[in-house]
Design an enzyme around this catalytic site. Structure first.
Site, PDB file in Angstrom:
ATOM      1  N   CYS A 150       0.815  -1.231   0.000  1.00  0.00           N
ATOM      2  CA  CYS A 150       0.000   0.000   0.000  1.00  0.00           C
ATOM      3  C   CYS A 150       0.841   1.272   0.000  1.00  0.00           C
ATOM      4  O   CYS A 150       0.330   2.358  -0.279  1.00  0.00           O
ATOM      5  CB  CYS A 150      -0.956   0.000   1.188  1.00  0.00           C
ATOM      6  SG  CYS A 150      -2.136  -1.340   1.103  1.00  0.00           S
ATOM      7  N   HIS A 210      -3.451   7.302   2.242  1.00  0.00           N
ATOM      8  CA  HIS A 210      -3.799   5.973   1.735  1.00  0.00           C
ATOM      9  C   HIS A 210      -5.178   5.627   2.283  1.00  0.00           C
ATOM     10  O   HIS A 210      -5.483   5.883   3.452  1.00  0.00           O
ATOM     11  CB  HIS A 210      -2.764   4.943   2.183  1.00  0.00           C
ATOM     12  CG  HIS A 210      -3.194   3.538   1.914  1.00  0.00           C
ATOM     13  ND1 HIS A 210      -3.643   3.138   0.678  1.00  0.00           N
ATOM     14  CD2 HIS A 210      -3.272   2.446   2.717  1.00  0.00           C
ATOM     15  CE1 HIS A 210      -3.965   1.859   0.733  1.00  0.00           C
ATOM     16  NE2 HIS A 210      -3.755   1.411   1.963  1.00  0.00           N
ATOM     17  N   ASN A 226      -9.995  -0.246  -0.354  1.00  0.00           N
ATOM     18  CA  ASN A 226      -8.536  -0.113  -0.307  1.00  0.00           C
ATOM     19  C   ASN A 226      -7.960  -0.660  -1.616  1.00  0.00           C
ATOM     20  O   ASN A 226      -7.981  -1.868  -1.845  1.00  0.00           O
ATOM     21  CB  ASN A 226      -8.009  -0.901   0.900  1.00  0.00           C
ATOM     22  CG  ASN A 226      -6.489  -0.849   1.019  1.00  0.00           C
ATOM     23  OD1 ASN A 226      -5.800  -0.397   0.115  1.00  0.00           O
ATOM     24  ND2 ASN A 226      -5.977  -1.326   2.142  1.00  0.00           N
TER      25      ASN A 226
END
Ligand code: ACO
Length: 322
Positions: A113, A249, A279
């Site tokens: 990520c 994020h 996500n």
């Protein structure tokens, strides 16, 4: 030493959306649980046969067009992805070929990520050292392919997508500072426990899935992201109030709110896409950034803080003047 600035952004999401109601059919979960614990209402899922490079290509074309350039102007390509089309060639090489570019350096970065933050940090250094002048930096993922759709602890969280930016050499920042970190001692908390040289049979039989101890990851993420915000501000002699926009994020709305609180920021100055995208790992920051640039929220001259945390663990931030 040159600086670099973002001159174009682009994003792309697969056309298929998957709602929480659809997940209720697959696992023992509820729309109410998913929204209250994560903020996610829906996510996009790549179609059968649609690959990470397909998503990356669409986002890249949009970013190059927004920069007022053509593909042949690009002299560096970095793709951040955990879900490459192939073991090799890299997705960056596949993308380079799709864009009709030959000769420039093209490679992938794997920091889960935090991948886009790593990739932008690396591209920025190429430009600073005058090894490149116009770089295409992409975050692209098809996480749905490594999602265990029977595991309610992970399948409600992730989605597919791609975001891209073009950065170009400039006489003043642009990108002010980049901060990249990792600590492999946490490798067990979030991983795909197989690969080419370990348990390859899982790759072959289609059970190469993410596993996560969500609760433990959550605690370390909040703590670590708090520290990276402090580090970024301190290194640049800035106050919290100097930051115009937070582009975090998009893992969980609770983590995002904690960071906004840490910065003393109203949520009106935080770009949030997690409710619609879930996500998307390395794609989440460039997708969110692109959205806020295109709808006019982020304006030239604004000070933007990007921060991310992911498997590894990896974490990092980028401070820039748009
Ligand atoms: N639906 C219903 N109940 C669920 C679900 C679900 N989808 N998932 C878990 N539960 C249950 C658990 O079984 C548990 O039940 P129990 O109390 O009976 O044992 C209960 O809900 C609470 O579970 P927790 O894991 O403690 O829930 P939490 O509030 O921590 O939320 C979540 C889970 C959303 C995963 C959260 O921990 C999180 O967001 N973690 C961080 C994720 C992250 O930031 N990852 C890093 C980036 S990702 C990357 O790098 C690829």
């Amino acid at each position: 030493m040159k600086y670099s600035r973002i001159t174009g952004t682009g994003g792309y999401l697969p056309s298929r959306t998957m709602t929480n109601a659809e997940l209720e059919e697959l696992v023992d979960t509820s729309d109410e649980w998913i929204i209250s614990r994560t903020g996610i209402k829906e996510r996009h899922i790549a179609a059968d046969g649609e690959t990470t490079c397909d998503l990356a290509e669409q986002a890249s074309r949009r970013a190059i067009e927004a920069a007022g350039l053509s593909s042949s102007d690009i002299d560096l390509i970095i793709v951040a992805t955990t879900t490459p089309d192939l073991v090799f060639p890299s997705t960056a090489c596949l993308l380079q070929n799709r864009l009709g570019i030959q000769g420039c350096a093209a490679f992938d970065v794997q920091a889960v990520c935090t991948g886009f933050v790593y990739a932008l940090g690396i591209a920025e250094k190429f430009i600073r050292t005058e090894s490149a002048t116009r770089a295409l930096v992409v975050g692209a993922e098809t996480l749905s392919r490594i999602t265990d759709w029977t595991d309610r602890g992970t399948c409600v969280l992730f989605g597919d997508g791609a975001g891209a930016v073009v950065i170009e050499a400039a006489d003043k920042p642009g990108i002010i500072s980049t901060h990249l970190h990792a600590d492999g001692q946490y490798k067990e908390l979030l991983k795909v426990p197989c690969g080419v040289s370990t348990e390859y049979e899982k790759m072959r039989d289609g059970t190469a899935f993410m596993t996560m101890q969500g609760n433990e990851v959550f605690k370390v993420a909040v703590n670590t992201l708090g520290q990276i915000v402090d580090e970024t501000l301190k290194e640049n002699g800035l106050e919290k109030s100097d930051v115009t926009w937070l582009v975090p994020h998009q893992a969980n709305i609770r983590i995002i709110r904690a960071m906004a609180k840490k910065l003393g920021m109203s949520m009106d100055h935080v770009v949030v896409t997690v409710e619609r995208h879930g996500n998307t790992s390395a794609a989440s920051i460039p997708l969110a950034f692109d959205e806020a640039v295109r709808d006019g929220r982020i304006q030239r001259g604004d000070t933007v803080l990007m921060e991310a945390f992911g498997g590894g663990f990896t974490w990092g931030s980028i401070l820039l003047k748009y």
